[in-house]
Design a protein around this motif. Structure first.
Motif, mmCIF file in Angstrom:
data_model
loop_
_atom_site.group_PDB
_atom_site.id
_atom_site.type_symbol
_atom_site.label_atom_id
_atom_site.label_comp_id
_atom_site.label_asym_id
_atom_site.label_seq_id
_atom_site.Cartn_x
_atom_site.Cartn_y
_atom_site.Cartn_z
ATOM 1 N N LEU A 1 0.825 -1.206 0.000
ATOM 2 C CA LEU A 1 0.000 0.000 0.000
ATOM 3 C C LEU A 1 0.867 1.267 0.000
ATOM 4 C CD1 LEU A 1 -2.796 -1.199 2.440
ATOM 5 C CD2 LEU A 1 -2.888 -1.086 -0.064
ATOM 6 N N ASN A 2 1.724 1.318 -1.027
ATOM 7 C CA ASN A 2 2.599 2.476 -1.241
ATOM 8 C C ASN A 2 3.552 2.710 -0.070
ATOM 9 O OD1 ASN A 2 3.500 4.492 -2.976
ATOM 10 N ND2 ASN A 2 2.188 6.040 -2.023
ATOM 11 N N GLY A 3 3.973 1.622 0.590
ATOM 12 C CA GLY A 3 4.925 1.729 1.692
ATOM 13 C C GLY A 3 4.319 2.187 3.004
ATOM 14 N N GLN A 4 2.999 2.304 3.061
ATOM 15 C CA GLN A 4 2.341 2.757 4.291
ATOM 16 C C GLN A 4 2.228 1.650 5.329
ATOM 17 O OE1 GLN A 4 1.414 6.065 4.885
ATOM 18 N NE2 GLN A 4 2.694 6.235 3.057
ATOM 19 N N PHE A 5 2.383 0.386 4.887
ATOM 20 C CA PHE A 5 2.276 -0.764 5.774
ATOM 21 C C PHE A 5 3.338 -1.793 5.415
ATOM 22 C CE2 PHE A 5 -1.909 1.104 5.683
ATOM 23 C CZ PHE A 5 -2.314 1.061 7.010
ATOM 24 N N ILE A 6 3.637 -2.639 6.374
ATOM 25 C CA ILE A 6 4.435 -3.834 6.156
ATOM 26 C C ILE A 6 3.466 -5.003 6.285
ATOM 27 C CG2 ILE A 6 6.361 -5.271 6.944
ATOM 28 C CD1 ILE A 6 7.272 -2.490 6.020
ATOM 29 N N GLU A 7 3.390 -5.824 5.249
ATOM 30 C CA GLU A 7 2.561 -7.018 5.301
ATOM 31 C C GLU A 7 3.420 -8.177 5.786
ATOM 32 O OE1 GLU A 7 0.900 -9.897 1.931
ATOM 33 O OE2 GLU A 7 -0.112 -7.939 1.933
ATOM 34 N N VAL A 8 2.875 -8.952 6.706
ATOM 35 C CA VAL A 8 3.571 -10.125 7.233
ATOM 36 C C VAL A 8 2.682 -11.340 6.991
ATOM 37 C CG1 VAL A 8 4.704 -11.167 9.213
ATOM 38 C CG2 VAL A 8 4.544 -8.675 9.066
ATOM 39 N N ARG A 9 3.124 -12.226 6.114
ATOM 40 C CA ARG A 9 2.405 -13.480 5.858
ATOM 41 C C ARG A 9 3.195 -14.601 6.513
ATOM 42 N NH1 ARG A 9 -1.942 -13.714 2.555
ATOM 43 N NH2 ARG A 9 -2.369 -11.781 1.432
ATOM 44 N N THR A 10 2.504 -15.358 7.355
ATOM 45 C CA THR A 10 3.154 -16.428 8.104
ATOM 46 C C THR A 10 2.447 -17.737 7.823
ATOM 47 O OG1 THR A 10 3.663 -14.811 9.830
ATOM 48 C CG2 THR A 10 3.930 -17.136 10.394
ATOM 49 N N ASP A 11 3.232 -18.768 7.562
ATOM 50 C CA ASP A 11 2.691 -20.097 7.287
ATOM 51 C C ASP A 11 3.383 -21.096 8.209
ATOM 52 O OD1 ASP A 11 1.222 -22.105 6.065
ATOM 53 O OD2 ASP A 11 2.684 -22.384 4.458
ATOM 54 N N TRP A 12 2.589 -21.730 9.058
ATOM 55 C CA TRP A 12 3.071 -22.760 9.978
ATOM 56 C C TRP A 12 2.718 -24.113 9.372
ATOM 57 C CZ3 TRP A 12 4.659 -21.385 15.164
ATOM 58 C CH2 TRP A 12 4.511 -20.033 15.474
ATOM 59 N N GLU B 1 -1.260 -16.899 9.056
ATOM 60 C CA GLU B 1 -1.519 -15.592 9.654
ATOM 61 C C GLU B 1 -1.271 -14.522 8.594
ATOM 62 O OE1 GLU B 1 0.885 -14.872 13.160
ATOM 63 O OE2 GLU B 1 0.901 -17.006 13.602
ATOM 64 N N LEU B 2 -2.073 -13.483 8.632
ATOM 65 C CA LEU B 2 -1.844 -12.297 7.818
ATOM 66 C C LEU B 2 -1.753 -11.125 8.773
ATOM 67 C CD1 LEU B 2 -1.707 -10.647 5.205
ATOM 68 C CD2 LEU B 2 -4.202 -10.617 5.207
ATOM 69 N N GLY B 3 -0.635 -10.424 8.731
ATOM 70 C CA GLY B 3 -0.441 -9.285 9.613
ATOM 71 C C GLY B 3 -0.150 -8.026 8.832
ATOM 72 N N LEU B 4 -0.527 -6.909 9.400
ATOM 73 C CA LEU B 4 -0.172 -5.603 8.856
ATOM 74 C C LEU B 4 0.452 -4.780 9.962
ATOM 75 C CD1 LEU B 4 -3.283 -4.639 6.692
ATOM 76 C CD2 LEU B 4 -0.998 -5.245 5.879
ATOM 77 N N ILE B 5 1.563 -4.151 9.639
ATOM 78 C CA ILE B 5 2.239 -3.248 10.561
ATOM 79 C C ILE B 5 2.150 -1.858 9.950
ATOM 80 C CG2 ILE B 5 4.420 -2.638 11.674
ATOM 81 C CD1 ILE B 5 5.235 -5.636 11.299
ATOM 82 N N GLY B 6 1.676 -0.906 10.741
ATOM 83 C CA GLY B 6 1.551 0.463 10.244
ATOM 84 C C GLY B 6 1.317 1.420 11.391
ATOM 85 N N LEU B 7 1.073 2.668 11.051
ATOM 86 C CA LEU B 7 0.803 3.682 12.064
ATOM 87 C C LEU B 7 -0.700 3.777 12.286
ATOM 88 C CD1 LEU B 7 3.268 6.488 10.901
ATOM 89 C CD2 LEU B 7 3.661 4.641 12.544
#
Length: 148
Positions: free
Chosen positions: A41-52, A61-67
């Protein structure tokens, strides 16, 4: 891996961009866990996809890191079992000068995910649960870069 803690920006996650793999034992047997960090999303978030991957099943898991709306670094996660959670970024310099994590309020209490540079390669990812006046380690993985 050169980690640099800066306040208020997503640049601290730059060393994590890419694909990482950890192998460990678990109560369900051996597990291989893959984490993929990408800017989105234009660098506004970091997407974290995790597969166990366990011997007889898997978990994603699907994660988003942002402000968030108050400009705090926040982690939102959505899991394949229907659970979701959110947590705020914290520094954990008592663990390592460049360690950081997220404190997350769950239905069973506070947990935190900790990211810490590994002495040789990659990073360590630890999950702890708040127990009384202390934190109890639930699991720990050593992630290494995924090489094709």
């Amino acid at each position: 891996m050169p980690w640099k803690l800066t306040d208020g920006t997503l640049n601290i996650f730059t060393p994590l961009i890419g694909t990482w793999v950890a192998q460990s034992d678990s109560p369900k047997g051996p597990v291989m866990c893959t984490r993929v960090f990408t800017k989105t999303l234009n660098g506004q978030f970091i997407e974290v996809r995790t597969d166990w991957k366990f011997p007889h099943n898997s978990y994603q898991e699907l994660g988003l890191i942002g402000l968030d709306e108050n400009r705090f670094i926040t982690f939102w996660t959505f899991d394949s079992d229907g659970n979701r959670a959110a947590g705020r970024w914290i520094k954990l310099k008592q663990r390592h000068p460049h360690a950081f994590g997220f404190e997350i309020e769950m239905s069973h209490g506070f947990t935190r995910q900790i990211y810490c540079p590994h002495a040789k390669t990659g990073f360590e990812w630890t999950v702890e649960m708040h127990a009384g006046n202390d934190w109890q380690q639930l699991l720990k993985h050593h992630y290494k870069p995924f090489d094709l």
